[in-house]
Scaffold this motif. Structure first.
Motif, mmCIF file in Angstrom:
data_model
loop_
_atom_site.group_PDB
_atom_site.id
_atom_site.type_symbol
_atom_site.label_atom_id
_atom_site.label_comp_id
_atom_site.label_asym_id
_atom_site.label_seq_id
_atom_site.Cartn_x
_atom_site.Cartn_y
_atom_site.Cartn_z
ATOM 1 N N ASP A 254 0.811 -1.216 0.000
ATOM 2 C CA ASP A 254 0.000 0.000 0.000
ATOM 3 C C ASP A 254 0.847 1.269 0.000
ATOM 4 O OD1 ASP A 254 -2.300 -1.487 -0.011
ATOM 5 O OD2 ASP A 254 -2.523 -1.436 2.168
ATOM 6 N N GLY A 255 2.064 1.194 0.495
ATOM 7 C CA GLY A 255 2.889 2.383 0.585
ATOM 8 C C GLY A 255 4.038 2.406 -0.396
ATOM 9 N N MET A 256 3.978 1.537 -1.399
ATOM 10 C CA MET A 256 5.090 1.434 -2.335
ATOM 11 C C MET A 256 5.217 2.652 -3.225
ATOM 12 S SD MET A 256 6.440 -1.159 -1.272
ATOM 13 C CE MET A 256 7.430 -2.296 -2.137
ATOM 14 N N TRP A 257 6.270 2.664 -3.993
ATOM 15 C CA TRP A 257 6.569 3.754 -4.918
ATOM 16 C C TRP A 257 5.520 3.848 -6.008
ATOM 17 C CZ3 TRP A 257 10.981 6.963 -4.995
ATOM 18 C CH2 TRP A 257 11.819 6.769 -3.892
ATOM 19 N N PRO A 258 5.279 5.052 -6.501
ATOM 20 C CA PRO A 258 4.348 5.212 -7.624
ATOM 21 C C PRO A 258 4.797 4.360 -8.811
ATOM 22 C CG PRO A 258 4.964 7.344 -6.717
ATOM 23 C CD PRO A 258 5.847 6.328 -6.064
ATOM 24 N N ALA A 259 3.841 3.755 -9.498
ATOM 25 C CA ALA A 259 4.158 2.884 -10.630
ATOM 26 C C ALA A 259 4.744 3.659 -11.805
ATOM 27 C CB ALA A 259 2.904 2.130 -11.076
ATOM 28 N N VAL A 260 4.361 4.910 -11.951
ATOM 29 C CA VAL A 260 4.851 5.751 -13.042
ATOM 30 C C VAL A 260 5.380 7.038 -12.432
ATOM 31 C CG1 VAL A 260 4.208 6.995 -15.143
ATOM 32 C CG2 VAL A 260 3.130 4.797 -14.619
ATOM 33 N N GLY A 261 6.501 7.512 -12.938
ATOM 34 C CA GLY A 261 7.044 8.743 -12.397
ATOM 35 C C GLY A 261 8.215 9.250 -13.202
ATOM 36 N N VAL A 262 8.867 10.252 -12.656
ATOM 37 C CA VAL A 262 10.002 10.902 -13.299
ATOM 38 C C VAL A 262 11.274 10.504 -12.563
ATOM 39 C CG1 VAL A 262 11.044 13.144 -13.833
ATOM 40 C CG2 VAL A 262 8.564 12.857 -13.968
ATOM 41 N N SER A 263 12.304 10.127 -13.308
ATOM 42 C CA SER A 263 13.589 9.789 -12.713
ATOM 43 C C SER A 263 14.305 11.052 -12.264
ATOM 44 C CB SER A 263 14.465 9.055 -13.730
ATOM 45 O OG SER A 263 15.779 8.915 -13.228
ATOM 46 N N ALA A 264 15.012 10.955 -11.152
ATOM 47 C CA ALA A 264 15.838 12.072 -10.681
ATOM 48 C C ALA A 264 17.185 12.071 -11.378
ATOM 49 C CB ALA A 264 16.030 11.978 -9.170
ATOM 50 N N GLY A 265 17.439 11.057 -12.200
ATOM 51 C CA GLY A 265 18.741 10.945 -12.864
ATOM 52 C C GLY A 265 19.784 10.427 -11.895
ATOM 53 N N PRO A 266 21.057 10.586 -12.206
ATOM 54 C CA PRO A 266 22.111 10.124 -11.296
ATOM 55 C C PRO A 266 22.070 10.893 -9.976
ATOM 56 C CG PRO A 266 22.990 10.596 -13.483
ATOM 57 C CD PRO A 266 21.594 11.134 -13.439
ATOM 58 N N ILE A 267 22.063 10.146 -8.874
ATOM 59 C CA ILE A 267 22.014 10.779 -7.552
ATOM 60 C C ILE A 267 23.282 10.551 -6.746
ATOM 61 C CG2 ILE A 267 19.504 10.713 -7.425
ATOM 62 C CD1 ILE A 267 19.850 8.287 -5.495
ATOM 63 N N GLY A 268 24.198 9.773 -7.301
ATOM 64 C CA GLY A 268 25.437 9.501 -6.591
ATOM 65 C C GLY A 268 26.342 8.613 -7.401
ATOM 66 N N VAL A 269 27.380 8.137 -6.745
ATOM 67 C CA VAL A 269 28.344 7.259 -7.398
ATOM 68 C C VAL A 269 28.671 6.113 -6.442
ATOM 69 C CG1 VAL A 269 30.341 8.617 -6.638
ATOM 70 C CG2 VAL A 269 30.524 7.168 -8.656
ATOM 71 N N ALA A 270 28.740 4.904 -6.999
ATOM 72 C CA ALA A 270 29.093 3.727 -6.210
ATOM 73 C C ALA A 270 30.616 3.639 -6.083
ATOM 74 C CB ALA A 270 28.556 2.466 -6.891
#
Length: 113
Positions: free
Chosen positions: A89-105
């Protein structure tokens, strides 16, 4: 320019396999570390509304998607900041906009949001 210079640097390098160090597997563009666990220190289930918390030494880090960072970078995030406690019930929206790269591994590859 908020991320273009950083993303350009990432695209110039090949990934190098590395092992997570003390639970750290990368860093976000806001310099907050991404961790998968605390090793033998145990794990708390207390997180703030941005998806992170401080450890015993007071260092703030993420264990789950960094909602505030994703939101600030224009990504779609759940309305409920405790989504991870709510099951389906609290999961992520099925459709949305990517934030793009948020960091580096640690291996040099980008972490996308």
């Amino acid at each position: 320019e908020r991320f273009s210079d950083f993303a350009g640097l990432l695209s110039q390098h090949e990934a190098v396999p590395v092992k997570a160090t003390n639970g750290v597997f990368g860093a976000a563009v806001n310099s907050v570390l991404f961790m998968h666990d605390h090793g033998d220190m145990g794990m708390t289930m207390e997180f703030d509304s941005c998806g992170g918390h401080g450890e015993g030494g007071g260092r703030y880090h993420y264990h789950m998607p960094p909602l505030c960072l994703l939101r600030r970078l224009g990504g779609t995030v759940p309305e409920d900041t405790a989504w991870w406690l709510r099951g389906e019930d609290g999961m992520w929206p099925a459709v949305g906009v990517s934030a793009g790269p948020i960091g580096v591994a640690l291996d040099g590859l980008p972490i996308h949001g």
